[in-house]
Design a protein around this motif. Structure first.
Motif, PDB file in Angstrom:
ATOM      1  N   SER A 121       1.019  -1.328  -0.223  1.00  0.00           N
ATOM      2  CA  SER A 121       0.025  -0.062  -0.073  1.00  0.00           C
ATOM      3  C   SER A 121       0.956   1.348   0.172  1.00  0.00           C
ATOM      4  O   SER A 121       0.678   2.211  -0.595  1.00  0.00           O
ATOM      5  CB  SER A 121      -0.865  -0.135   1.387  1.00  0.00           C
ATOM      6  N   LEU A 124       2.476   1.869  -3.636  1.00  0.00           N
ATOM      7  CA  LEU A 124       1.282   2.216  -4.524  1.00  0.00           C
ATOM      8  C   LEU A 124       1.170   3.598  -4.387  1.00  0.00           C
ATOM      9  O   LEU A 124       0.889   4.312  -5.290  1.00  0.00           O
ATOM     10  CB  LEU A 124       0.208   1.180  -4.457  1.00  0.00           C
ATOM     11  N   TYR A 127       3.460   5.597  -6.018  1.00  0.00           N
ATOM     12  CA  TYR A 127       3.635   5.566  -7.351  1.00  0.00           C
ATOM     13  C   TYR A 127       2.396   6.542  -7.920  1.00  0.00           C
ATOM     14  O   TYR A 127       2.612   7.511  -8.715  1.00  0.00           O
ATOM     15  CB  TYR A 127       3.114   4.133  -7.898  1.00  0.00           C
ATOM     16  N   GLU A 128       1.157   6.819  -7.385  1.00  0.00           N
ATOM     17  CA  GLU A 128       0.133   7.660  -7.477  1.00  0.00           C
ATOM     18  C   GLU A 128       0.432   9.083  -7.471  1.00  0.00           C
ATOM     19  O   GLU A 128       0.519   9.861  -8.197  1.00  0.00           O
ATOM     20  CB  GLU A 128      -1.011   7.312  -6.399  1.00  0.00           C
ATOM     21  N   GLU A 140       6.375  -0.077 -11.441  1.00  0.00           N
ATOM     22  CA  GLU A 140       4.962   0.146 -11.030  1.00  0.00           C
ATOM     23  C   GLU A 140       4.300  -1.014 -11.483  1.00  0.00           C
ATOM     24  O   GLU A 140       3.298  -1.610 -10.830  1.00  0.00           O
ATOM     25  CB  GLU A 140       4.366   1.621 -11.256  1.00  0.00           C
ATOM     26  N   GLN A 144       1.732  -3.166  -9.234  1.00  0.00           N
ATOM     27  CA  GLN A 144       0.248  -3.091  -9.524  1.00  0.00           C
ATOM     28  C   GLN A 144      -0.279  -4.578  -9.670  1.00  0.00           C
ATOM     29  O   GLN A 144      -1.603  -5.012  -9.306  1.00  0.00           O
ATOM     30  CB  GLN A 144      -0.189  -2.231 -10.561  1.00  0.00           C
ATOM     31  N   TYR A 147      -0.934  -6.554  -6.379  1.00  0.00           N
ATOM     32  CA  TYR A 147      -2.096  -6.156  -5.907  1.00  0.00           C
ATOM     33  C   TYR A 147      -3.286  -6.827  -6.533  1.00  0.00           C
ATOM     34  O   TYR A 147      -4.118  -7.343  -5.703  1.00  0.00           O
ATOM     35  CB  TYR A 147      -2.324  -4.593  -6.108  1.00  0.00           C
ATOM     36  N   LYS A 160      -9.612  -0.072  -8.902  1.00  0.00           N
ATOM     37  CA  LYS A 160      -8.264   0.383  -9.015  1.00  0.00           C
ATOM     38  C   LYS A 160      -7.722   0.325 -10.459  1.00  0.00           C
ATOM     39  O   LYS A 160      -6.899   1.400 -10.952  1.00  0.00           O
ATOM     40  CB  LYS A 160      -7.263  -0.827  -8.270  1.00  0.00           C
ATOM     41  N   LEU A 161      -8.201  -0.504 -11.173  1.00  0.00           N
ATOM     42  CA  LEU A 161      -7.865  -0.623 -12.674  1.00  0.00           C
ATOM     43  C   LEU A 161      -8.177   0.718 -13.483  1.00  0.00           C
ATOM     44  O   LEU A 161      -7.597   1.236 -14.373  1.00  0.00           O
ATOM     45  CB  LEU A 161      -8.392  -1.970 -13.240  1.00  0.00           C
ATOM     46  N   LEU A 164      -5.331   3.423 -13.339  1.00  0.00           N
ATOM     47  CA  LEU A 164      -4.225   3.207 -13.769  1.00  0.00           C
ATOM     48  C   LEU A 164      -3.973   3.646 -15.052  1.00  0.00           C
ATOM     49  O   LEU A 164      -4.790   3.676 -16.113  1.00  0.00           O
ATOM     50  CB  LEU A 164      -4.081   1.660 -13.725  1.00  0.00           C
ATOM     51  N   VAL A 168       0.839   1.099 -17.650  1.00  0.00           N
ATOM     52  CA  VAL A 168       0.679  -0.042 -16.367  1.00  0.00           C
ATOM     53  C   VAL A 168      -0.168  -1.412 -16.907  1.00  0.00           C
ATOM     54  O   VAL A 168       0.211  -2.335 -16.974  1.00  0.00           O
ATOM     55  CB  VAL A 168       0.235   0.475 -15.097  1.00  0.00           C
ATOM     56  N   MET A 174       1.038  -7.063 -15.838  1.00  0.00           N
ATOM     57  CA  MET A 174      -0.153  -6.727 -15.660  1.00  0.00           C
ATOM     58  C   MET A 174      -1.274  -7.595 -16.282  1.00  0.00           C
ATOM     59  O   MET A 174      -2.190  -7.908 -15.801  1.00  0.00           O
ATOM     60  CB  MET A 174      -0.650  -5.527 -15.820  1.00  0.00           C
TER      61      MET A 174
END
Length: 277
Positions: A121, A124, A127-128, A140, A144, A147, A160-161, A164, A168, A174
């Motif tokens: 967490s 992440l 990253y944001e 990243e 991700q 997660y 979440k998706l 992004l 990513v 991913m």
């Protein structure tokens, strides 16, 4: 190193700089973790775990003052912490069953996964925040993807998706994670184990957490699909070696243990698939 103490008053001199934290983590994962095998992995991992927890705590306490360079170092450290807890979970999940007698080592899977979640967490969130500053972190997609594989809530994943960036979502790691997630949600054990054979080591470690549920679904489907049609009580047999290959088990004995656990009968080197009344 200090154990958690809610009443403790931290002094500026108690908090290490990012460069000192980086040196500490490098020492832990390259020197301490590779100590001679006369010190068991669980004991080395427990020692490292406590110190990585304090590293995360010290990063949190000074995060607001970080420069961009310090934030990039913090990202690296949290990535190391996340990977560490993934490996520990897989290596220690069967302590007392295969590796060591129960009294020789205590492993708390729940606590380890909580620390994994905290580290993941944290990275992440970095990253944001860094995307908002126009900085893309090269790792990243990897985290991700972790997660996605380790989360089981479709609504959380969908949210979440949606947030992004394309680089990513398009990344191969991913894409693999999304196929794994779809296989779990759809009960497609064939697709799940196909992706397991293609996955990298750490993703496979996280997929291991889903093995029991996926194999239970698989046995239900196999018993329904492969049994002979007819009246209740009619039966057919499947070689344990075939089941072993289908469900990615280590050997036929593990397959036998699995089917026995789910109350299916074995006969010689086969499992009996029977129409239920």
């Amino acid at each position: 190193f200090h154990r958690n103490d809610a009443a403790r008053v931290w002094q500026p001199s108690d908090i290490r700089s990012v460069s000192a934290l980086t040196a500490s983590v490098e020492h832990l994962v390259t020197v301490v973790l590779d100590r001679p095998l006369d010190v068991t992995f669980i004991h080395r991992a427990s020692f490292i775990r406590d110190r990585l927890r304090q590293v995360r705590q010290e990063l949190t306490m000074q995060a607001d003052s970080f420069s961009m360079g310090a934030r990039l170092c913090a990202v690296d450290l949290l990535e190391v912490c996340t990977r560490f807890h993934i490996v520990v979970e897989h290596r220690c999940c069967e302590l007392g069953l295969r590796n060591l007698p129960p009294d020789e080592a205590k492993f708390d899977s729940k606590m380890n996964m909580q620390m994994y979640t905290q580290a993941l967490s944290g990275v992440l969130q970095y990253y944001e925040e860094m995307r908002k500053d126009g900085v893309e972190c090269v790792n990243e997609p990897e985290f991700q993807a972790y997660y996605v594989v380790s989360n089981a809530d479709p609504e959380v994943i969908a949210g979440k998706l949606a947030n992004l960036p394309p680089f990513v979502l398009r990344h191969p790691r991913m894409q693999l994670a999304l196929r794994v997630y779809g296989a779990i949600q759809g009960g497609d054990f064939v697709a799940f184990f196909r992706e397991l054979r293609r996955s990298d080591y750490l993703t496979a470690c996280l997929m291991h957490k889903h093995f029991d549920a996926v194999r239970h679904t698989a046995l239900t489907a196999i018993n329904r699909a492969f049994r002979s049609p007819g009246q209740p009580g009619s039966e057919t047999v499947m070689p344990l070696s075939k089941l072993q290959r289908m469900l990615c088990m280590e050997d036929e004995e593990e397959a036998r243990t699995l089917v026995t656990h789910f109350q299916l009968e074995t006969r010689g080197d086969c499992v009996v698939l029977r129409v239920q009344g």
